[in-house]
Write a protein that holds these residues in place. Sequence first.
Motif, mmCIF file in Angstrom:
data_model
loop_
_atom_site.group_PDB
_atom_site.id
_atom_site.type_symbol
_atom_site.label_atom_id
_atom_site.label_comp_id
_atom_site.label_asym_id
_atom_site.label_seq_id
_atom_site.Cartn_x
_atom_site.Cartn_y
_atom_site.Cartn_z
ATOM 1 N N HIS A 168 53.745 -8.930 110.662
ATOM 2 C CA HIS A 168 53.033 -7.697 110.991
ATOM 3 C C HIS A 168 53.245 -6.724 109.841
ATOM 4 C CE1 HIS A 168 52.420 -9.030 115.111
ATOM 5 N NE2 HIS A 168 53.679 -9.437 115.097
ATOM 6 N N LEU A 169 52.165 -6.329 109.205
ATOM 7 C CA LEU A 169 52.212 -5.397 108.085
ATOM 8 C C LEU A 169 51.702 -4.048 108.562
ATOM 9 C CD1 LEU A 169 52.389 -4.615 105.051
ATOM 10 C CD2 LEU A 169 50.071 -5.517 104.814
ATOM 11 N N SER A 170 52.512 -3.029 108.397
ATOM 12 C CA SER A 170 52.052 -1.684 108.733
ATOM 13 C C SER A 170 52.261 -0.786 107.518
ATOM 14 C CB SER A 170 52.782 -1.131 109.953
ATOM 15 O OG SER A 170 54.148 -0.980 109.692
ATOM 16 N N VAL A 171 51.274 0.038 107.262
ATOM 17 C CA VAL A 171 51.312 0.982 106.156
ATOM 18 C C VAL A 171 50.945 2.358 106.692
ATOM 19 C CG1 VAL A 171 50.764 -0.731 104.382
ATOM 20 C CG2 VAL A 171 48.921 0.464 105.510
ATOM 21 N N ASN A 172 51.030 3.359 105.845
ATOM 22 C CA ASN A 172 50.653 4.707 106.227
ATOM 23 C C ASN A 172 49.179 4.727 106.630
ATOM 24 O OD1 ASN A 172 49.695 7.517 105.929
ATOM 25 N ND2 ASN A 172 51.794 7.860 105.218
ATOM 26 N N GLN A 173 48.840 5.576 107.570
ATOM 27 C CA GLN A 173 47.469 5.651 108.086
ATOM 28 C C GLN A 173 46.445 5.908 106.972
ATOM 29 O OE1 GLN A 173 46.739 4.979 111.236
ATOM 30 N NE2 GLN A 173 44.564 5.219 110.878
ATOM 31 N N ASP A 174 46.828 6.678 105.958
ATOM 32 C CA ASP A 174 45.910 6.984 104.861
ATOM 33 C C ASP A 174 45.666 5.782 103.949
ATOM 34 O OD1 ASP A 174 45.810 9.583 105.814
ATOM 35 O OD2 ASP A 174 47.405 10.285 104.468
ATOM 36 N N ASP A 175 46.564 4.798 103.981
ATOM 37 C CA ASP A 175 46.470 3.647 103.084
ATOM 38 C C ASP A 175 45.873 2.403 103.727
ATOM 39 O OD1 ASP A 175 47.618 5.050 100.959
ATOM 40 O OD2 ASP A 175 49.648 4.548 101.604
ATOM 41 N N VAL A 176 45.539 2.462 105.005
ATOM 42 C CA VAL A 176 45.028 1.283 105.700
ATOM 43 C C VAL A 176 43.744 0.773 105.054
ATOM 44 C CG1 VAL A 176 44.099 0.430 107.881
ATOM 45 C CG2 VAL A 176 46.136 1.842 107.881
ATOM 46 N N GLY A 177 42.851 1.667 104.713
ATOM 47 C CA GLY A 177 41.587 1.274 104.084
ATOM 48 C C GLY A 177 41.785 0.601 102.740
ATOM 49 N N LYS A 178 42.792 1.025 102.005
ATOM 50 C CA LYS A 178 43.065 0.421 100.697
ATOM 51 C C LYS A 178 43.590 -0.999 100.839
ATOM 52 C CE LYS A 178 44.054 4.899 98.766
ATOM 53 N NZ LYS A 178 45.086 5.825 98.340
ATOM 54 N N VAL A 179 44.351 -1.245 101.892
ATOM 55 C CA VAL A 179 44.903 -2.586 102.108
ATOM 56 C C VAL A 179 43.832 -3.529 102.648
ATOM 57 C CG1 VAL A 179 46.595 -3.915 103.424
ATOM 58 C CG2 VAL A 179 47.241 -1.727 102.430
#
Length: 75
Positions: A33-44
């Motif tokens: 499970h990979l979680s990133v900051n909400q602002d970076d989700v689109g970049k991932v």
Amino acid sequence: MKALIESIVTPLVDQPEDIVVTETEEDAKIVYHLSVNQDDVGKVIGKNGRIAKAIRTVVYAAKSDSNKRIYLDIM
């Protein structure tokens, strides 16, 4: 495998300190499970999911010798 996922995702995001990779192991599969900051989700995920698909391809290709399937879940 966690280090591989983190090393792929870190250059893509603006806030690498928020990257969290957790592992869940079940009978026939291992789920990361990979979680990133909400602002970076689109970049991932990328346009049309291309970056997410590329990350999954690399992770699946680098799987260990175990017979368990590997899944990558981006949250």
